[in-house]
Design a protein around this motif. Structure first.
Motif, PDB file in Angstrom:
ATOM      1  N   GLU A 101       0.825  -1.209   0.000  1.00 21.62           N
ATOM      2  CA  GLU A 101       0.000   0.000   0.000  1.00 21.62           C
ATOM      3  C   GLU A 101       0.860   1.261   0.000  1.00 21.62           C
ATOM      4  O   GLU A 101       0.565   2.232  -0.703  1.00 21.62           O
ATOM      5  CB  GLU A 101      -0.933  -0.004   1.212  1.00 21.62           C
ATOM      6  CG  GLU A 101      -2.056  -1.020   1.119  1.00 21.62           C
ATOM      7  CD  GLU A 101      -2.929  -0.807  -0.106  1.00 21.62           C
ATOM      8  OE1 GLU A 101      -3.398   0.333  -0.327  1.00 21.62           O
ATOM      9  OE2 GLU A 101      -3.125  -1.768  -0.866  1.00 21.62           O
ATOM     10  N   GLN A 104       0.861   3.851  -3.197  1.00 22.51           N
ATOM     11  CA  GLN A 104       0.362   5.217  -3.056  1.00 22.51           C
ATOM     12  C   GLN A 104       1.447   6.272  -3.171  1.00 22.51           C
ATOM     13  O   GLN A 104       1.182   7.400  -3.589  1.00 22.51           O
ATOM     14  CB  GLN A 104      -0.369   5.369  -1.718  1.00 22.51           C
ATOM     15  CG  GLN A 104      -1.650   4.560  -1.617  1.00 22.51           C
ATOM     16  CD  GLN A 104      -2.442   4.882  -0.371  1.00 22.51           C
ATOM     17  OE1 GLN A 104      -2.487   6.022   0.081  1.00 22.51           O
ATOM     18  NE2 GLN A 104      -3.084   3.875   0.211  1.00 22.51           N
ATOM     19  N   ASN A 117     -11.904   3.150  -1.571  1.00 18.10           N
ATOM     20  CA  ASN A 117     -11.031   2.889  -2.720  1.00 18.10           C
ATOM     21  C   ASN A 117     -11.779   2.729  -4.040  1.00 18.10           C
ATOM     22  O   ASN A 117     -11.200   2.967  -5.108  1.00 18.10           O
ATOM     23  CB  ASN A 117     -10.197   1.631  -2.474  1.00 18.10           C
ATOM     24  CG  ASN A 117      -9.141   1.830  -1.408  1.00 18.10           C
ATOM     25  OD1 ASN A 117      -8.735   2.953  -1.127  1.00 18.10           O
ATOM     26  ND2 ASN A 117      -8.703   0.737  -0.813  1.00 18.10           N
ATOM     27  N   ARG A 143     -16.619   8.302  -1.014  1.00 21.17           N
ATOM     28  CA  ARG A 143     -15.246   7.869  -0.744  1.00 21.17           C
ATOM     29  C   ARG A 143     -14.653   8.653   0.420  1.00 21.17           C
ATOM     30  O   ARG A 143     -14.008   8.085   1.300  1.00 21.17           O
ATOM     31  CB  ARG A 143     -14.372   8.058  -1.992  1.00 21.17           C
ATOM     32  CG  ARG A 143     -14.694   7.129  -3.144  1.00 21.17           C
ATOM     33  CD  ARG A 143     -13.552   7.073  -4.146  1.00 21.17           C
ATOM     34  NE  ARG A 143     -13.204   8.391  -4.686  1.00 21.17           N
ATOM     35  CZ  ARG A 143     -13.760   8.931  -5.752  1.00 21.17           C
ATOM     36  NH1 ARG A 143     -14.713   8.274  -6.398  1.00 21.17           N
ATOM     37  NH2 ARG A 143     -13.368  10.118  -6.183  1.00 21.17           N
ATOM     38  N   ASP A 155     -13.488   7.157   4.081  1.00 21.82           N
ATOM     39  CA  ASP A 155     -12.112   7.329   4.542  1.00 21.82           C
ATOM     40  C   ASP A 155     -12.079   8.008   5.906  1.00 21.82           C
ATOM     41  O   ASP A 155     -11.305   7.615   6.796  1.00 21.82           O
ATOM     42  CB  ASP A 155     -11.328   8.154   3.520  1.00 21.82           C
ATOM     43  CG  ASP A 155      -9.859   8.259   3.879  1.00 21.82           C
ATOM     44  OD1 ASP A 155      -9.168   7.231   3.872  1.00 21.82           O
ATOM     45  OD2 ASP A 155      -9.405   9.383   4.194  1.00 21.82           O
TER      46      ASP A 155
END
Length: 596
Positions: free
Chosen positions: A137, A141, A376, A384, A388
């Motif tokens: 991850e 990112q 995601n 979203r 989050d």
């Protein structure tokens, strides 16, 4: 030795009946996440956990991993390497990873029960692949295109594993004090020099390469946390074209001798000008590292659940078989010389405590998984963002409460065995020892409490809390006239309102005295956790009542929820009183008056 059977009935109930995962996955575009496929994944994960990993749990504890001082190499316990080979062959390392990097692309949510089963079966073994997902991850990112191409595929397919190198001998939580340095090389790489400690799976014999994500300072770095950068530093050098070269100048200096998880390797790692590559922007390493750490924190919360579930299963079996005195109400099994201890109120108190905390925590963990999937993959940007924000708010609650409850639960389960729980043969003392680390690594409970109270509540004006309370209110509104959950509606509404009021009270006092944040944080964390589980227990009863499960299952959910609301939720009263007492009882005493 303790045994383990995957609790698939309850996992499926949580996934399908409570959370409605099938519809959610379809909405998010997971075309392959059908009920048939998900059930097949769960069945095979259960088989692997029960038949491959669980038998190695005692071996890992008794033999442990061994360290060769002359070479710096680590040998894992017998059977661990073969089990890892089966794990990789089965495709488990890439279950939820993107197909762009060789993964299977299934929802993150389905990785939650996989991790629970692995941790329940063999926590020490589970630590070897644990941080690889977080490394993926972080690189996905924050890494450069070539870094994603070169490092992610072997991490996803399990040929390599990842680590997180933060802590140094003189600094843990306060990473602004770290001394590891990164000097630029002419080829664009960096020479990493320093010592890191408490590095899980920093060295082992399971894979050909290990990818270390290392926090270090550049020569021009400003002081403190604003001067930290992140570097990807493999055990064997990796070129930009993906070719693997000579051994890097890094080495395991020793492994720790620990209270528990003895099969897991906890390393001192020495970097001596090791070649590394900058990940993300200079001096922005903490942002990238927290991507990895937040993933790991949710994973550690699952360790608490897994250990609790295994401990519960063994305590329940023992309580049904162990004969000891008669029931206070008279013989319940007159054909036997004594009644099994499950008839006794105190044994039931312990068993129901564990059961209620485990099944409630499982829903909290799976809910976090669904939020990550929404964050995601939702087509709606606002949705979203809400997901989050909410999962960020729930992460410290999940990590801290599920691990602290893991300690409580494994001790309750051991207590059910009496003196037999304290000796080695039943395997209960290993579960209790293994559980103890979970509240310490990836941020202690105190750090989670400060994160929740400070960064996730005070700094956001309670954004995550407001979203969760809106979810609670929506459930109450939809079930106001539902007789199945009528008894839970009023206390749930009362606790939700009190939670909001306590939050306002803390923030108002903190405006005058910043110590109020720290003084309230521990109790606020657990108050929050108990109310969150109350919500999930009310939802469980509603879902069970509407489901096709049999009457015995529905009644068990109802009776466990009643126990939770009557015996566990009142713990919030003590936490609320402590919060309202303010900072003075904690901060008034001068340091010298604590004693010599």
């Amino acid at each position: 030795m303790s045994t383990y059977k995957a609790p698939l009935t309850d996992i499926r109930f949580a996934l399908y009946d409570v959370l409605g995962a099938e519809a959610l996955f379809a909405q998010l575009g997971y075309t392959d996440a059908t009920r048939d496929i998900l059930d097949a994944v769960l069945d095979e994960a259960a088989r692997f956990a029960e038949t491959v990993l669980a038998p190695l749990n005692g071996v890992g504890d008794e033999v442990g991993s061994t360290f060769d001082k002359s070479t710096g190499e680590v040998t894992t316990p017998p059977g661990f390497k073969a089990a890892y080979g089966q794990f990789v062959e089965g495709g488990w390392t890439g279950l939820t990873a993107s197909p762009d990097f060789g993964g299977q692309g299934l929802p993150h949510t389905i990785g939650v029960p996989l991790n629970e089963l692995v941790n329940a079966a063999n926590l020490a073994w589970g630590n070897f692949p644990l941080l690889s997902h977080g490394a993926v991850e972080a690189l996905k990112q924050h890494g450069q295109d070539w870094q994603r191409e070169v490092f992610l595929k072997p991490l996803v397919d399990g040929r390599w594993t990842g680590t997180m190198c933060l802590t140094e001998p003189h600094c843990g939580t306060d990473l602004g004090l770290l001394k590891t340095r990164a000097e630029p090389n002419e080829d664009g790489s960096y020479a990493i020099t320093g010592t890191k400690i408490f590095i899980t799976a920093g060295e082992h014999d399971l894979t050909d390469n290990i990818v270390h994500l290392v926090l270090a300072r550049l020569p021009d770095a400003p002081a403190g946390a604003k001067g930290i950068s992140l570097f990807v530093t493999p055990k064997f050098k990796v070129a930009r074209d993906g070719s693997v070269g000579e051994r890097n100048t890094l080495r395991c200096g020793s492994i720790e001798h620990k209270m528990g998880i003895k099969g897991s390797v906890t390393c001192v790692m020495n970097f001596d000008g090791a070649q590394g590559y900058l990940v993300g922007q200079p001096h922005k390493g903490l942002q990238a590292m927290f991507t990895m750490m937040n993933t790991a924190r949710l994973g550690v919360g699952l360790q608490g659940i897994g250990l609790s579930e295994r401990a519960y299963q063994n305590a329940l079996a023992y309580a049904r078989d162990r004969l000891q005195t008669r029931s206070l109400a008279g013989a319940k099994f007159p054909d036997k010389p004594a009644d099994p201890i499950i008839v006794h109120p105190d044994v039931r108190r312990m068993l129901l405590t564990v059961k209620s905390l485990v099944e409630g925590s499982r829903l909290l963990a799976l809910h976090a998984g669904t939020l990550i999937d929404v964050a995601n993959h939702s087509a709606d940007a606002a949705e979203r963002e809400r997901a989050d924000t909410l999962v960020s708010f729930l992460t410290p609650i999940s990590k801290a409460c599920q691990t602290e409850w893991g300690i409580e639960n494994t001790y309750h389960a051991l207590q059910c065995f009496g003196g037999h729980g304290y000796i080695h043969e039943h395997g209960m003392e290993q579960l209790a020892r293994d559980a103890r680390i979970t509240t310490l690594y990836e941020g202690t409970t105190g750090i989670q409490a400060l994160d929740l109270m400070g960064r996730k509540t005070a700094s956001t004006q309670g954004a995550g809390l407001k979203l969760f309370l809106a979810q609670v209110e929506a459930f109450i509104g939809a079930n106001e006239n539902n007789p199945a959950v009528a008894e839970f509606i009023a206390p749930l509404r009362e606790k939700a309102a009190e939670w909001a009021g306590l939050t306002r009270s803390i923030l108002q006092r903190a405006a005058q005295d910043p110590e109020e944040i720290g003084a309230a944080s521990h109790d606020y964390l657990f108050y929050s956790g108990y109310v969150v589980l109350a919500y999930w227990w009310a939802r469980s009863v509603a879902a069970a009542d509407a489901s096709s499960h049999g009457e015995a299952f529905k009644q068990a959910k109802l009776e466990t929820a009643r126990f939770y609301f009557a015996r566990i939720l009142p713990r919030t009263l003590a936490h609320a009183a402590a919060i309202e007492s303010g900072a003075a009882p904690l901060m008034a005493m001068a340091a010298e008056r604590f004693g010599d």
